[in-house]
Write an enzyme that holds these catalytic residues in place. Structure first.
Site, PDB file in Angstrom:
ATOM      1  N   THR A 119       7.365  -1.728   9.223  1.00  0.00           N
ATOM      2  CA  THR A 119       6.379  -2.574   8.551  1.00  0.00           C
ATOM      3  C   THR A 119       7.024  -3.267   7.356  1.00  0.00           C
ATOM      4  O   THR A 119       6.870  -4.475   7.146  1.00  0.00           O
ATOM      5  CB  THR A 119       5.212  -1.687   8.042  1.00  0.00           C
ATOM      6  OG1 THR A 119       4.658  -0.990   9.152  1.00  0.00           O
ATOM      7  CG2 THR A 119       4.138  -2.513   7.351  1.00  0.00           C
ATOM      8  N   LYS A 152      10.107   0.670  18.788  1.00  0.00           N
ATOM      9  CA  LYS A 152       9.478  -0.119  19.853  1.00  0.00           C
ATOM     10  C   LYS A 152       9.425  -1.607  19.520  1.00  0.00           C
ATOM     11  O   LYS A 152       9.301  -2.451  20.401  1.00  0.00           O
ATOM     12  CB  LYS A 152       8.074   0.409  20.137  1.00  0.00           C
ATOM     13  CG  LYS A 152       7.133   0.326  18.963  1.00  0.00           C
ATOM     14  CD  LYS A 152       5.752   0.872  19.299  1.00  0.00           C
ATOM     15  CE  LYS A 152       4.862   0.769  18.075  1.00  0.00           C
ATOM     16  NZ  LYS A 152       3.476   0.694  18.292  1.00  0.00           N
ATOM     17  N   GLU A 175     -15.014  -6.360  -3.233  1.00  0.00           N
ATOM     18  CA  GLU A 175     -14.567  -4.963  -3.316  1.00  0.00           C
ATOM     19  C   GLU A 175     -15.782  -4.039  -3.369  1.00  0.00           C
ATOM     20  O   GLU A 175     -16.711  -4.272  -4.131  1.00  0.00           O
ATOM     21  CB  GLU A 175     -13.676  -4.795  -4.555  1.00  0.00           C
ATOM     22  CG  GLU A 175     -13.397  -3.376  -4.992  1.00  0.00           C
ATOM     23  CD  GLU A 175     -12.706  -2.505  -3.956  1.00  0.00           C
ATOM     24  OE1 GLU A 175     -11.680  -2.913  -3.408  1.00  0.00           O
ATOM     25  OE2 GLU A 175     -13.229  -1.387  -3.693  1.00  0.00           O
ATOM     26  N   HIS A 190      18.306  -6.596 -27.723  1.00  0.00           N
ATOM     27  CA  HIS A 190      17.415  -7.609 -28.270  1.00  0.00           C
ATOM     28  C   HIS A 190      17.945  -8.985 -27.929  1.00  0.00           C
ATOM     29  O   HIS A 190      19.151  -9.212 -28.058  1.00  0.00           O
ATOM     30  CB  HIS A 190      17.324  -7.462 -29.786  1.00  0.00           C
ATOM     31  CG  HIS A 190      16.500  -8.544 -30.411  1.00  0.00           C
ATOM     32  ND1 HIS A 190      15.120  -8.556 -30.332  1.00  0.00           N
ATOM     33  CD2 HIS A 190      16.852  -9.671 -31.084  1.00  0.00           C
ATOM     34  CE1 HIS A 190      14.661  -9.632 -30.955  1.00  0.00           C
ATOM     35  NE2 HIS A 190      15.679 -10.327 -31.410  1.00  0.00           N
ATOM     36  N   VAL A 234     -18.946  -5.918   2.794  1.00  0.00           N
ATOM     37  CA  VAL A 234     -19.106  -6.900   3.875  1.00  0.00           C
ATOM     38  C   VAL A 234     -19.647  -6.158   5.085  1.00  0.00           C
ATOM     39  O   VAL A 234     -19.078  -5.145   5.498  1.00  0.00           O
ATOM     40  CB  VAL A 234     -17.747  -7.565   4.192  1.00  0.00           C
ATOM     41  CG1 VAL A 234     -17.859  -8.475   5.401  1.00  0.00           C
ATOM     42  CG2 VAL A 234     -17.244  -8.331   2.975  1.00  0.00           C
ATOM     43  N   THR A 282       6.394   7.125  12.116  1.00  0.00           N
ATOM     44  CA  THR A 282       5.747   6.018  12.825  1.00  0.00           C
ATOM     45  C   THR A 282       4.850   5.158  11.931  1.00  0.00           C
ATOM     46  O   THR A 282       4.215   4.222  12.406  1.00  0.00           O
ATOM     47  CB  THR A 282       4.936   6.558  14.018  1.00  0.00           C
ATOM     48  OG1 THR A 282       4.128   7.656  13.557  1.00  0.00           O
ATOM     49  CG2 THR A 282       5.852   7.061  15.119  1.00  0.00           C
ATOM     50  N   SER A 323       2.208   3.223   9.452  1.00  0.00           N
ATOM     51  CA  SER A 323       0.770   3.005   9.292  1.00  0.00           C
ATOM     52  C   SER A 323       0.360   1.636   9.820  1.00  0.00           C
ATOM     53  O   SER A 323       1.207   0.779  10.087  1.00  0.00           O
ATOM     54  CB  SER A 323       0.411   3.092   7.802  1.00  0.00           C
ATOM     55  OG  SER A 323       1.107   2.094   7.083  1.00  0.00           O
ATOM     56  N   GLY A 354      -7.158  -1.102   3.322  1.00  0.00           N
ATOM     57  CA  GLY A 354      -6.331   0.106   3.353  1.00  0.00           C
ATOM     58  C   GLY A 354      -5.544   0.219   4.642  1.00  0.00           C
ATOM     59  O   GLY A 354      -5.626  -0.659   5.512  1.00  0.00           O
TER      60      GLY A 354
END
Ligand SMILES: Cc1cc2nc3c(=O)[nH]c(=O)nc-3n(C[C@H](O)[C@H](O)[C@H](O)COP(=O)(O)OP(=O)(O)OC[C@H]3O[C@@H](n4cnc5c(N)ncnc54)[C@H](O)[C@@H]3O)c2cc1C
Length: 463
Positions: free
Chosen positions: A42, A35, A200, A442, A234, A140, A142, A269
Site C-alpha cells: 500500500t 500478488k 466527521e 540558529h 453520512v 498482508t 490493510s 479508516g
C-alpha cells in the site's frame, strides 16, 4: 515436494519487504509473496509515496499561486498541468517500487508472484505451487473501511486509491472522515482549487492526536478554506448526472440534509486485510476487528506463523510495520528484536504539518500521571518568520516530578522532521532539561523545540 525456505513473508509492503531484506541480510533463505504487479505494498503503490508526491506538487502550485508574491517573486499567470503532476507521481512510485525489486535481487530474496493461501498450518499455495517454511510472516496489510449505502466506484465515490488518480480538479470534494488520510488528500485537491467539506462523525478531527493540537489544526485548515461538519454522519449517497447527493444527519440524531458533491472521498479508516489467505486452514486466530492476534514477539497462536504491520494491532503506519519487520527477522536469527511502542512518531503531511510522539495530554490525564507542559509558538521564531510560516507551536509534556519527556506534539512547518529530535529524546529516556541544554543551530525551526523544552521549566527565552 514443496519448495522450502527459512522464511516466507506474505505481502511486500513496508512490513513485509523490510522483514524479508533483514532476514536475508542475517543469512536466512527468504521468499516474499506479493500478488500485486509491483512490490512495496500500500505504502509505495497507493499510500505514503504517491500521496506525498501529490502533496509536494500541490504545495508547489499553491506557493506559486499565493505565497511567492509575498517573497517578491512574481511568476505571472500560473497554470495547472494535472496530467503532468499525475505522471510525475507515477514516476516517483515506479522509482520506489523498482527500488524494492533491486533490493530483493541484491539480497537474494525470491519474489513469489501471486496470492498466498495457507493450505495447512505448515504450507502455502502460490499460483498452484506449494511452499513450506520454518517461519511464515503474515504482512498482508490493510484496506479502506467501506460505509453502508455509500458504494465506492473509484471514479466519483473514491477511497484514497481513487483520490490519488483524479484527472480533473473536483468543484466540490466531500471527504467523509476527518482523519489523517482524508485531510491529506483533501489538502491536495483544495490547494489545486477544489472546495473541500469534511464530514466527521465525532465532534473533533484527527482522533488520537492531542486535543489542543487537533483544535489548532482544524482552525488552521478552516482558515485555509476547509469546511467542517463535525458530529455528522453520512447515511447514503445517490449518484446522479449532476453530482452526488449525500444524505447527512447529525450523529446524535436530528434533521437530515442533502449535501451535493462532485467527488466523494470515503476515508473512515482502514481494516486488517486477510481475505483469501486461508487463515482458517492454518488455524490462525484473529480478534473482533479481524486483526491477527500476536504476542510480544509477533507470534500467532500457530507455531511457525507470525504477523506484523497493519494486519496486527497498533498504529497503521509504515515505519511501525518496518520496525516490526526488522525486529522479527532478528528474532528469527536468534537476536533480541524489539520495538518501543512508546516512541513511534506519527505525522500528518498537510501544510503546516502535524507530528506527535508519546502520550497526549488526555492520555496522561486518564492515566493519572502528573505532568507539566512546555509550549512555544513558531510565531516567535526568527526562521519561521523568514520563511513566512508562523502558524503553530511545539508542545512538550514532561513528568512533573522527574522531568522525563512523556510526549511531544508539533503543529507547524516541517513538524514531521522536527519530531525526530523528540523521538530520539524519548527513546533515550531524556528529560525536558536535556533537550533544553542541547545547542540548537540558529536560525532554525528546531529552536522552537528547544524553547518549548525551556518553557516546561518556565524559562523560555524568546517570548
Ligand atoms: C493514502 C495513504 C497514505 C498513507 N500515508 C502514510 C504515511 O505518510 N506514513 C505512514 O507511516 N503510513 C502511511 N500510510 C499507511 C501505510 O501505507 C501502511 O501503514 C503500511 O503500508 C502498512 O504496511 P504493511 O506492510 O503492513 O502492509 P501493506 O503496505 O498494506 O502491504 C501489504 C501487501 O500485501 C499484499 N497481499 C495481501 N494479501 C496477500 C496474499 N494473500 N498474497 C500475497 N500478497 C498479499 C498486498 O497486495 C500488499 O501489497 C498511508 C496509507 C494510505 C492508504
Amino acid at each position: 515436494m514443496a519448495e522450502n525456505f527459512d522464511v516466507i513473508v506474505i505481502g511486500s509492503g513496508p512490513g513485509g519487504y523490510v522483514c524479508a531484506i533483514r532476514a536475508a541480510q542475517l543469512g536466512l533463505k527468504v521468499a516474499c509473496v506479493e500478488k500485486r504487479a509491483t512490490l512495496g505494498g500500500t505504502c509505495l503503490n497507493i499510500g505514503c509515496i504517491p500521496s506525498k508526491a501529490l502533496l509536494q506538487s500541490s504545495e508547489n502550485f499553491h506557493q506559486a499561486s499565493h505565497t511567492l508574491k509575498d517573497h517578491g517573486v512574481d511568476v505571472g499567470e500560473i497554470k495547472l498541468d494535472l496530467a503532468r503532476m499525475q505522471a510525475r507521481k507515477g514516476e516517483v512510485v515506479t522509482a520506489n517500487t523498482k527500488g524494492v525489486e533491486f533490493l530483493f535481487k541484491k539480497n537474494k530474496v525470491t519474489w513469489l508472484k501471486g496470492a498466498a493461501k495457507f493450505t495447512s498450518p505448515t504450507e502455502i499455495d502460490v499460483a498452484g505451487t506449494a511452499y513450506t517454511a520454518k517461519h511464515f510472516v503474515i504482512a498482508t496489510g490493510s484496506e479502506s473501511v467501506p460505509l453502508k449505502n455509500v458504494e465506492v466506484d473509484e471514479k466519483r465515490i473514491v477511497t484514497s486509491t481513487g483520490a490519488l488518480e483524479l484527472d480533473q480538479v473536483p468543484g466540490h470534494l466531500v471527504v467523509i472522515g476527518g482523519g489523517v488520510i482524508g485531510l491529506e488528500l483533501g489538502s491536495v485537491w483544495h490547494r489545486l482549487g477544489a472546495e473541500v467539506t469534511v464530514i466527521e462523525f465525532l465532534d473533533r478531527i484527527t482522533p488520537g492526536l492531542d486535543n489542543e493540537v487537533s483544535k489548532a489544526f482544524q482552525g488552521i485548515l478552516a482558515k485555509q478554506g476547509f469546511k467542517f461538519m463535525l458530529g455528522h454522519k453520512v447515511t447514503g449517497a445517490l449518484v446522479t448526472e449532476g453530482g452526488i447527493e449525500l444524505a447527512v444527519e447529525p450523529a446524535k440524531g436530528g434533521e437530515a440534509q442533502t449535501i451535493k458533491a462532485d467527488i466523494v472521498l470515503l476515508a473512515i479508516g482502514r481494516y486488517a486485510f486477510t481475505e483469501g489467505l486461508g487463515l482458517d486452514a492454518a488455524g490462525v486466530a484473529v480478534d473482533n476487528r479481524g486483526r491477527v492476534i500476536t504476542d510480544h514477539h509477533f507470534a500467532t497462536n500457530v507455531p511457525g506463523i507470525y504477523a506484523i504491520g497493519d494486519v496486527i494491532a497498533g498504529p497503521m503506519l509504515a515505519h511501525k510495520a518496518e520496525d516490526e519487520g526488522v525486529a522479527l527477522a532478528e528474532i528469527f536469527a536468534g537476536q533480541a528484536g524489539h520495538v518501543n511502542y512508546d516512541a513511534i512518531p506519527s505525522v500528518v503531511y498537510t501544510w503546516p504539518e502535524v507530528a506527535a510522539v508519546g502520550k497526549s495530554e488526555e492520555e496522561l490525564k486518564a492515566a493519572g500521571v502528573a505532568y507539566k507542559v512546555g509550549k512555544f509558538p513558531f510565531m516567535a521564531n526568527g526562521r519561521a518568520r523568514a520563511m513566512g510560516d508562523t502558524d503553530g507551536f511545539v508542545k512538550i509534556l514532561a513528568d512533573k516530578t522527574t522531568d522525563r519527556l512523556l510526549g511531544a506534539h508539533i503543529i507547524g512547518p516541517d513538524a514531521g522532521t522536527l519530531i525526530a529530535e523528540l523521538t530520539t529524546a524519548i527513546e533515550f529516556g531524556a528529560s525536558a532539561e536535556d533537550v533544553a541544554r542541547i545547542c540548537h543551530a540558529h536560525p532554525t525551526l528546531s529552536e522552537v523545540v528547544k524553547e518549548a523544552a525551556l518553557a516546561a521549566d518556565g524559562r523560555a527565552l524568546h517570548i
